[in-house]
Write an enzyme that holds these catalytic residues in place. Structure first.
Site, PDB file in Angstrom:
ATOM      1  N   MET B 236       0.712  -1.525 -26.193  1.00 32.32           N
ATOM      2  CA  MET B 236       0.658  -0.125 -25.022  1.00 32.32           C
ATOM      3  C   MET B 236      -0.851  -0.056 -25.424  1.00 32.32           C
ATOM      4  O   MET B 236      -1.755   0.227 -24.295  1.00 32.32           O
ATOM      5  CB  MET B 236       0.977   1.031 -25.737  1.00 32.32           C
ATOM      6  N   CYS B 237      -1.750   0.231 -27.177  1.00 28.95           N
ATOM      7  CA  CYS B 237      -3.706   0.258 -26.856  1.00 28.95           C
ATOM      8  C   CYS B 237      -3.642  -0.637 -26.242  1.00 28.95           C
ATOM      9  O   CYS B 237      -4.936  -0.048 -25.539  1.00 28.95           O
ATOM     10  CB  CYS B 237      -3.280   1.294 -28.450  1.00 28.95           C
ATOM     11  N   THR B 238      -3.087  -1.829 -26.780  1.00 29.06           N
ATOM     12  CA  THR B 238      -4.249  -2.168 -26.128  1.00 29.06           C
ATOM     13  C   THR B 238      -4.232  -2.815 -25.299  1.00 29.06           C
ATOM     14  O   THR B 238      -5.138  -2.558 -23.650  1.00 29.06           O
ATOM     15  CB  THR B 238      -3.897  -4.141 -27.030  1.00 29.06           C
ATOM     16  N   SER B 241      -6.078   0.677 -23.870  1.00 26.47           N
ATOM     17  CA  SER B 241      -8.086   1.741 -23.646  1.00 26.47           C
ATOM     18  C   SER B 241      -8.548   0.110 -24.249  1.00 26.47           C
ATOM     19  O   SER B 241      -9.556   0.034 -24.207  1.00 26.47           O
ATOM     20  CB  SER B 241      -7.590   2.264 -25.096  1.00 26.47           C
TER      21      SER B 241
END
EC number: 6.2.1.64
Lengths: 533, 462
Positions: B236-238, B241
Site C-alpha cells: 500500500m505505501c508504494t 506515496s
C-alpha cells in the site's frame, strides 16, 4: 472500420497480451495450407482459425467416411460421401468470420504432378497423415521454395511432429527467466556519474531507506574495488564478506538496533546475480561467427544485417559488450530515485541503439540499399532483445532419410533406453514402410492384427538394417502398433492439434522459439520428447 | 501408485430419470450411430494389447458402457470446458453434465469455440451443451447455469468421474473438499467404491498442467497447495506515496481514488464496464504524469483491474486433451492412468514433465489428521486469523471460527455477515485465554476453500 477494429481488439484481447498487435498482424497476413482434413488436421486448423489467421486452404482428395465423422468435430454425418476438404472447410470457417477458408478437392500427389508451384504461395504448409513418398515429394518442393513445412501424424496413442525449415530467426523469444542487464561489473560513465550524486552516509533516514538497491551495491562495490586492487568479490567467501559489509550499512536506531531497511535487504539478496560478469552469450557468439553474419550482400535478410551491426558495435563502441538493454526490475525506492535511475539506463540504451543504427546504415549502403530498408523500430526491438536472439535450423527430410546422413548417433544413444520415445519414431518409420509394401496400414481389421505382427517385424528389421542401426525394438511395441490399426483417437489428435498450431504460430509470427526438429507425444504415459533427426 | 480396483466397471450407475433427452428426434443411443462411427475408439476397447491396465479385458461391452452408462461431470464451460466436452463426446461419452456460473463475453471467443458473437450474454453451460448435442448426434450434455456450491453431495455422488476446467484455486479446493467428504471409511479402511476420481486441468498463457486425483488415495489439491503461490499485491505505501511502475498508478486509481470519488455513484468498480475502465485509465495517466512514469495504456489498465490472465486456444487444447485422455483411461481401464501430475510449457519448443505429487501427511483437506494450532494463551485471536490466511499450506480466504464453550456453540469471529462481523470483531483483540479457550480445545473453521469445516486442536505453548 473502427468498429471492427475495436471488436477485434476485444475478441483477441487475451492473445494480444502474449504476442502483441504486431504479432497479430503477422497472423492476419498469413495463409496456411493444410493437407488432409483428418481429425488431427482439423484440430490444428481450429487452433489457427480461432486466433484469426488471414486464410487457410485445405488440400484433400479423400471422400468423407463414417469413420472420419466419428472422430472429427468438423465433419458431420450428412457429409459422408462428399469431398473431405470441402466438408471440413465449411465447419472450420464458421468459427471465425475474420478468416477466409478455401479448399482444393485434389490429392497432394496430383497437385505435385500438375502444379507443384501451387504450394509456393503459403506462409506455412501443414501435412497430416501423408504417406512417406508424398511427404518426401512435398518436402522437397517446399524446401526449394523456402516454405516452412510442418509434418504431423496421430498414430494410435502416439503423436508425431516434424518441423522442416532451413533457417528461422527469432528476435522476440520471450525467455521465461532472463537475467537483468545492469552492468554493475562494468559501469558505464553516465551510471558512474549518477551514483556520485549519492552519499549514503550523509543521507537522511527516509532517503537512505528508499535508495534503489542497484545504487547501494554499486557504491559498496566501488569501495571494495578501491580496497581490493580493483578485484571484484569472486568466490563464496568474498561474496559473503561483501554481503556482510552491506548488511552493516543498515542504519541503527538510538539503541543500536538495526532499522527495517528493505532496500538493503534487496541489495544483499541480489549481490550474487548483480556480480555476474557481463558477457555476450555463447549462442550469440556462434551467430556472430556464422556465414550469414559475416557475408552481407544485397540479398541478406534484415535480421543478419542488424546482427552484423550489433557485432560491429560489440567490437567498437560496446568494448566487448552488447548494447545496454535499458530496463531495470522494480525495487524498493521512492519514485524520483527509481525513475531517475531507470532513465540513466534508458538513455544509455537509446545511445547504444543509435550507434547500432549507424552500423546498419553503413552496411546497407555498402551493398547499395537505402537506409530506410530497415526501420528504427526494428533496430530498437533487436537491440532490446540482443541477449535472447535465436536461430532455428532444421535439416531437410531428404537428409533425415538418407542412409548417408541419417543421425545414427541420436537414434542409438536414445535407444540405450529401449522405452525412450525414440522407439515410437522408429515404429512410425516401420509402419510407413509397411504401407509402401502392402498399400495399407497394419492391423486395420481385427483379423489382420495377429498376422501383421510378423509382417511389421520384417519392416522393422529391414529399416534397422538399411540404416545400420544396432538397436533392439521390443516385440511389445510391434504388437502395439498392429493393435493401433492406424486409429486416430480424438484426444491424441486434439493434443497434437494444440501443439502443432502453436508451433505454426511461432513460425508465422517469429515470436517464441519453435521446436527442432522432431516431437513425439506418448499418450499412454503422458510423456514427450524432442529429437534431433 | 497402487493398482486401484476400477469401481466404475463393477458398479452400474442407473441413469437419472430426470435427465433431459437433449437431442430432438428422440435418438436413443445406437439408433443414431452410423457405420464405422466408433472405429477409432473400438480398437482400444476390443483388442488385447501389451500395455493395457492389468484390469483391462477386451470387450464390446466397454463401448456400450461409455455410450449408455458412464456419467461424467465437467466443471467449467470455458477455455478448457469447451475442449473437454468435445473430447469426451468424440471418445464415446454421452451422459455428460456441465456446470458453469458465467455468461459469454466477447473476449472468450478467441478460444471458447462453442460460442459465437450472437451468444454473448448467454449462459456458457447452456450454449455449450446445445452446440455439442447438435454437432455430435446422440450426445446428451445437460447444462447447469449454477455455481458448484449450489449443489450438495447427492448431486456429485451420481458421477463416475469429475473433470475440472476451472480458473479459480478457491473453486478447485472446494471441489476437492466435496469429493473428500464423499469418502466412506469402515473401521478406518477406505471403501474404494466411494472414490470419485477428479481430473483437474489448468492453463495460463503457454503453460498448463493436468493432474489425476483419487481422493483419499493420491495427493489432493491441498496436499500441493504450495504449487500455487499466493497472488502478490503491491504494498500500500508504494501505491499511496511512491509509485514506480505504471501498474502502481493504476492500482492507485482503483483502490484509493475510486472509493473516494465514486465517479458513477456509490457502486463498486466493474471491470467489465468500459466507462469504469476508461475512468481508471484517465486517472492513472494523470498520476503517471505526476511522477514521470511511462507505460500506462488502456490494455494494461484493464489487465490490472481485472487481473487478466492471457489465454490462447492451443494451450487449452493440449491440457484438455490430456485430461480427457485420463478420463477415458480411468473409465475403461484401457491403460494405467497418469500418476499423477503433468506440466506443459511451449514457450521454447515443447516441454512436458510428468511426476508423482506426494500426499501431505497432515493435509488439512484429506489427511484426517486433526490440524494443530500452536499458540500461547496470551496470543490474540487476530494472530490465529492471520495464521489461517497466511500459512502457505492453509491459505484460507476469510475463515469463520467457532467453538463449543460451556456446552454451547459460540462464534469467535465471522467476516462474511456484516452484523456478525461487527459483533465478533472485538474478539480479535482478546487473548485466547480471555476468550475462555483452554488447552486442547477444538476450533471449527469454515471457509470458501472447503465445503466442510476443518477441525483444529488448540495446543497451548508456553
Amino acid at each position: 472500420m473502427a468498429a471492427t477494429q475495436a471488436s477485434k481488439e476485444q475478441k483477441y484481447d487475451r492473445q494480444l497480451r502474449l504476442w502483441g498487435d504486431h504479432g497479430q498482424e503477422t497472423l492476419e497476413n498469413a495463409h496456411v495450407c493444410l493437407v488432409n482434413a483428418t481429425a488431427t488436421g482439423t484440430e490444428i486448423l481450429k487452433n489457427l482459425v480461432l486466433p484469426g489467421i488471414g486464410a487457410f486452404t485445405i488440400v484433400d482428395g479423400h471422400t468423407v467416411s463414417g469413420e472420419d465423422v466419428g472422430n472429427n468435430f468438423f465433419l458431420s454425418n450428412n457429409s459422408i460421401g462428399k469431398n473431405r476438404a470441402q466438408a471440413a472447410t465449411e465447419l472450420l470457417q464458421e468459427m471465425n468470420s475474420d478468416v477466409s477458408g478455401n479448399f482444393v478437392e485434389e490429392s497432394p500427389d496430383k497437385l505435385l504432378d500438375n502444379d507443384p508451384e501451387f504450394f509456393h504461395r503459403f506462409t506455412i504448409v501443414i501435412g497430416v497423415h501423408l504417406p512417406e513418398s508424398t511427404c518426401m515429394r512435398l518436402g522437397s518442393v517446399l524446401w526449394s521454395a523456402s516454405v516452412p513445412f510442418l509434418v504431423c501424424k496421430t498414430y494410435g496413442l502416439i503423436g508425431y511432429m516434424r518441423l522442416v525449415v532451413q533457417e528461422h530467426t527469432v528476435i522476440e523469444s520471450h525467455p521465461d527467466n532472463a537475467l537483468e542487464d545492469l552492468r554493475l561489473d562494468q559501469p558505464f560513465s553516465e551510471f558512474k556519474n549518477h551514483i556520485q550524486s549519492y552519499d549514503l552516509d550523509s543521507m537522511d533516514k527516509k532517503d537512505h531507506s528508499h535508495t534503489p538497491w542497484i545504487i547501494i551495491v554499486a557504491k559498496y562495490l566501488e569501495k571494495w574495488l578501491s580496497e581490493h586492487n580493483c578485484q571484484a568479490p569472486k568466490n563464496y567467501k568474498e561474496k559473503e564478506a561483501f554481503r556482510q559489509i552491506i548488511r552493516e550499512g543498515v542504519r541503527k536506531n538510538e539503541n543500536g538496533v538495526p532499522e527495517d531497511e528493505e532496500n538493503f535487504e534487496e541489495a544483499v539478496k541480489n549481490v550474487n546475480t548483480a556480480l555476474n560478469p557481463t558477457k555476450v552469450p555463447t549462442a550469440l557468439e556462434d551467430l556472430f561467427n556464422s556465414e550469414q553474419c559475416n557475408n552481407i550482400t544485397s540479398q541478406t535478410p534484415a535480421f543478419w544485417v542488424m546482427l552484423r551491426a550489433v557485432k560491429e558495435f560489440v567490437h567498437n563502441e560496446g568494448s566487448g559488450s552488447l548494447p545496454v538493454r535499458g530496463t531495470i526490475p522494480d525495487m524498493i525506492a521512492d519514485s524520483q530515485k527509481f525513475i531517475s535511475l531507470q532513465n540513466i539506463y534508458r538513455e544509455k540504451a537509446m545511445q547504444d541503439t543509435a550507434a547500432v543504427s549507424k552500423h546498419v546504415e553503413r552496411l546497407l549502403q555498402s551493398v547499395g540499399k537505402p537506409p530506410e530498408s530497415i526501420s528504427e523500430k526494428d533496430i530498437k526491438l533487436l537491440c532490446k532483445n540482443a541477449s535472447f536472439l535465436r536461430v532455428v535450423r532444421c535439416r531437410s527430410l531428404a537428409e533425415e532419410y538418407s542412409v548417408d546422413s541419417v543421425n545414427k548417433d541420436e537414434i542409438t544413444s536414445c535407444m540405450d533406453s529401449p522405452d525412450s520415445e525414440m522407439v515410437f519414431y522408429l515404429m512410425l518409420r516401420a509402419v510407413d514402410r509397411f504401407y509402401q509394401q502392402h498399400s495399407r496400414y497394419p492391423g486395420v481389421y481385427n483379423y489382420q492384427v495377429e498376422e501383421d505382427i510378423s509382417k511389421l517385424k520384417l519392416c522393422v528389421n529391414s529399416l534397422l538394417q538399411e540404416y545400420s542401426l544396432n538397436v533392439n525394438i521390443k516385440d511389445d511395441y510391434i504388437h502395439e502398433f498392429c493393435r493401433y490399426g492406424a486409429a486416430e483417437p480424438h484426444t491424441v489428435a486434439a493434443f497434437l492439434g494444440g501443439s502443432a498450431a502453436q508451433e505454426a504460430i511461432k513460425i508465422i509470427s517469429h515470436q517464441f522459439v519453435p521446436f527442432s526438429n522432431t516431437f513425439i507425444y506418448n499418450a499412454m504415459s503422458q510423456t514427450s520428447a524432442t529429437l534431433h533427426l | 501408485m497402487a493398482d486401484v480396483e476400477e469401481p466404475e466397471k463393477k458398479r452400474r450407475r442407473t441413469a437419472d430419470p430426470t435427465d433431459k433427452m437433449a437431442v430432438d428426434g428422440g435418438h436413443r443411443n445406437s439408433g443414431c450411430d452410423w457405420d464405422g462411427r466408433w472405429n477409432h475408439v473400438r480398437k482400444f476397447l476390443e483388442r488385447p494389447g501389451p500395455f493395457t491396465h492389468p484390469d483391462f479385458e477386451p470387450s464390446t461391452e466397454s463401448l456400450q458402457f461409455l455410450l449408455e452408462t458412464c456419467k461424467i461431470l465437467v466443471i467449467g464451460a470455458g477455455g478448457l470446458g469447451c475442449e473437454l466436452l468435445k473430447n469426451l463426446a468424440l471418445s464415446g461419452f454421452r451422459l455428460i453434465h456441465v456446470v458453469d456460473m458465467d455468461t459469454i463475453d466477447v473476449s472468450n471467443l478467441n478460444r471458447q469455440f462453442l460460442f459465437r458473437p450472437k451468444d454473448v450474454g448467454r449462459p456458457k453451460a447452456e450454449v455449450a451443451a446445445d452446440f455439442i448435442n447438435t454437432r455430435i448426434p446422440g450426445c446428451k450434455v445437460v447444462p447447469h447455469f449454477k455455481k458448484i456450491q449450489d449443489f450438495d453431495d447427492s448431486f456429485y455422488r451420481q458421477f463416475h468421474i469429475i473433470v475440472c476446467g476451472l480458473d479459480s484455486i478457491i473453486a478447485r479446493r472446494w471441489m476437492n473438499g466435496m469429493l473428500i467428504s464423499l469418502l466412506s471409511y469402515e473401521d478406518g479402511v477406505l471403501d474404494p467404491s466411494s472414490i470419485i476420481p477428479l481430473i483437474d486441468g489448468g492453463t495460463e498463457g503457454f503453460k498448463g498442467n493436468a493432474r489425476v486425483i483419487l481422493p483419499g488415495m493420491t495427493a489432493c489439491i491441498d496436499c500441493t497447495l504450495e504449487l500455487y503461490p499466493p497472488q502478490i499485491n503491491f504494498p500500500m505505501c508504494t501505491i499511496a506515496s511512491m509509485p514506480r511502475l505504471p501498474e502502481h498508478c493504476i492500482e492507485y486509481a482503483r483502490i484509493l481514488q475510486w472509493p473516494k470519488e465514486n465517479p458513477f455513484g456509490d457502486i463498486s468498480l466493474d471491470g467489465d464496464n468500459p466507462d469504469h475502465i476508461q475512468w481508471v485509465f484517465d486517472r492513472s495517466q494523470e498520476r503517471a504524469a505526476e511522477f514521470s512514469i511511462t507505460g500506462v495504456t488502456y490494455r494494461l489498465t484493464q489487465g490490472v483491474v481485472k487481473r487478466i490472465i492471457p489465454a490462447v486456444a492451443s494451450t487449452n487444447a493440449v491440457i484438455a486433451a490430456s485430461c480427457a485422455m485420463e478420463v477415458f483411461k480411468i473409465a475403461t481401464s484401457a491403460y494405467i492412468p497418469l500418476n499423477n501430475y503433468l506440466v506443459f510449457n511451449d514457450v521454447d519448443g515443447l516441454y512436458t514433465y510428468t511426476f508423482e505429487a506426494e500426499r501431505k501427511e497432515n493435509c488439512s483437506a484429506c489427511s484426517q489428521v486433526p490440524q494443530d494450532l500452536q499458540f500461547p494463551p496470551s496470543a490474540k485471536l487476530q494472530e490465529v486469523l492471520e495464521y489461517l490466511t497466511e500459512n502457505a499450506s492453509l491459505q484460507m480466504k476469510s475463515p469463520a471460527i467457532t467453538t463449543t464453550l460451556e456446552g454451547k456453540n459460540k462464534t469467535l469471529y465471522l467476516q462474511s455477515v456484516k452484523s456478525i462481523e461487527e459483533r465478533t470483531r472485538p474478539n480479535l483483540c482478546k487473548t485466547l485465554k480471555e476468550l475462555g479457550l483452554s488447552d486442547g480445545q477444538e476450533l471449527a473453521v469454515a471457509d470458501v476453500t472447503t465445503p466442510q469445516t476443518v477441525l483444529f486442536k488448540l495446543n497451548f505453548t508456553t
